[in-house]
Design an enzyme around this catalytic site. Sequence first.
Site, mmCIF file in Angstrom:
data_model
loop_
_atom_site.group_PDB
_atom_site.id
_atom_site.type_symbol
_atom_site.label_atom_id
_atom_site.label_comp_id
_atom_site.label_asym_id
_atom_site.label_seq_id
_atom_site.Cartn_x
_atom_site.Cartn_y
_atom_site.Cartn_z
ATOM 1 N N GLN A 25 0.838 -1.198 0.000
ATOM 2 C CA GLN A 25 0.000 0.000 0.000
ATOM 3 C C GLN A 25 0.873 1.247 0.000
ATOM 4 O O GLN A 25 1.703 1.419 0.887
ATOM 5 C CB GLN A 25 -0.924 0.015 1.216
ATOM 6 C CG GLN A 25 -1.869 1.212 1.258
ATOM 7 C CD GLN A 25 -2.772 1.180 2.483
ATOM 8 O OE1 GLN A 25 -2.477 0.502 3.457
ATOM 9 N NE2 GLN A 25 -3.875 1.901 2.441
ATOM 10 N N GLY A 26 0.671 2.113 -0.970
ATOM 11 C CA GLY A 26 1.427 3.355 -1.073
ATOM 12 C C GLY A 26 0.541 4.563 -0.844
ATOM 13 O O GLY A 26 0.219 5.288 -1.793
ATOM 14 N N SER A 35 0.397 6.558 2.816
ATOM 15 C CA SER A 35 0.980 7.510 3.764
ATOM 16 C C SER A 35 2.322 8.053 3.272
ATOM 17 O O SER A 35 3.101 7.347 2.615
ATOM 18 C CB SER A 35 1.180 6.848 5.130
ATOM 19 O OG SER A 35 -0.056 6.519 5.714
ATOM 20 N N GLU A 59 -13.240 -1.497 5.145
ATOM 21 C CA GLU A 59 -12.645 -2.014 6.367
ATOM 22 C C GLU A 59 -13.606 -1.934 7.559
ATOM 23 O O GLU A 59 -13.169 -1.963 8.702
ATOM 24 C CB GLU A 59 -11.375 -1.237 6.703
ATOM 25 C CG GLU A 59 -10.277 -1.398 5.670
ATOM 26 C CD GLU A 59 -9.011 -0.663 6.074
ATOM 27 O OE1 GLU A 59 -8.136 -1.298 6.684
ATOM 28 O OE2 GLU A 59 -8.910 0.535 5.790
ATOM 29 N N ASN A 103 -7.536 6.912 16.172
ATOM 30 C CA ASN A 103 -8.675 6.964 17.090
ATOM 31 C C ASN A 103 -9.173 8.386 17.304
ATOM 32 O O ASN A 103 -10.357 8.601 17.591
ATOM 33 C CB ASN A 103 -8.299 6.316 18.421
ATOM 34 C CG ASN A 103 -8.288 4.800 18.321
ATOM 35 O OD1 ASN A 103 -8.462 4.241 17.236
ATOM 36 N ND2 ASN A 103 -8.090 4.127 19.439
ATOM 37 N N GLU A 104 -8.284 9.373 17.165
ATOM 38 C CA GLU A 104 -8.735 10.769 17.248
ATOM 39 C C GLU A 104 -9.685 11.096 16.099
ATOM 40 O O GLU A 104 -10.714 11.760 16.292
ATOM 41 C CB GLU A 104 -7.528 11.706 17.223
ATOM 42 C CG GLU A 104 -6.677 11.690 18.484
ATOM 43 C CD GLU A 104 -5.766 10.478 18.571
ATOM 44 O OE1 GLU A 104 -5.195 10.225 19.641
ATOM 45 O OE2 GLU A 104 -5.645 9.761 17.554
#
Length: 386
Positions: A125-126, A128, A244, A370-371
């Site tokens: 996965q590219g 971030s 997801e 989570n934020e």
Amino acid sequence: MQRTLRDEDKALQRELRAFAESFPDHIKTGYIADGEVVPELLREGQRILDDADLAAPHWPTEWGGRGWDELQLHIYRSELQRAGVPMPLAFNTSMVGPVIAAFGSQELKERFLPKTKSCEIWWSQGFSEPDAGSDLASLRTTAVREGDEYVVNGQKTWTTLGQFGDWIFTLVRTDPSADKPQKGISFLLIDMSSPGLTVRPIKLIDGRHEVNEVFFDDVRVPADQLVGEENRGWDYAKFLLGNERTSAAPVGSIKAALAAAKEHAKATRSPHGTALDEPLLAARFAQLEAEVMALELTVLRVAGDSRDGRPDPASSILKLRGSQLQQDVYELMVDVAGVDALTWYTGEWGSETLPRYLNYRKASIYSGSNEVQRNIISGGILGLKG
């Protein structure tokens, strides 16, 4: 709101439990060695799943899936995780595969989907970048069209298991002048053996090599490896992340880890008999077991509600609580192991607890921190405005 299984779902659960219990032990016990993935065994496991039409059961039937809904997928994941069966590579079956099936050209579907499902191609996965994580739209990797090719330059980071990757699905900026940053992004499939592409390891806190940096220096990519339309990559990325929903709460893995901790507590001597006879430790087990039960009921409700095709905003609760419970259970495992947790991968149960605890600090960050999930919950469920 569905909180119990229908008869046909219970029959599926029995079928999957029998399959998972008969899965080869050398794969279940060997695909993780000294805290690191053994790629050959993970591929072998996915081939076995593929032969049973269980590598990607949520895919359309025309591409080898079974068209399962979210509730059936929850049963499937729970039974495989409970038995210790390695799950299909998520980058393949949960991420890029559904994107290609939904938005790719017929040529891309025929070229990539069968090999993606069997793990003949290992996808990375590219997404971030050093300055684009939760704020993914600020990515800087560029792809400039030159004739029948794109020339890609930039950097990706935190590329999990990228050292094993054959191909990488990549978000790139194709229109720097777009009025909104999300509008200038495209979705490219890139061969990781391409000249100019370099993978560099990142060592984690537990000393293992799990994630990587990926550098693109004038990497030439055929234009027919663009998924969908140019500058529509943000839409495809949102579709990918939306797939997801219930997988963000690995109930089966959490229950298996908690059960293992409880067995070891029963076998550990203490002044009161066993460690499980200690009131404070027994209370922690009881609390976590109740919280896991509540999480599973929420998963069943969200999965049941998804049968009408609409995503449930409560899926953010699954990500939030699922990651927190993972971390809480792994912390409890360290406490049960005691000084054995400091021995670090000796083959004994206790020696694996501290590395796992340290590694899974990441759970509250990936798949939407989570934020971010709290913001989604406050806006989508509570109706609050930021």
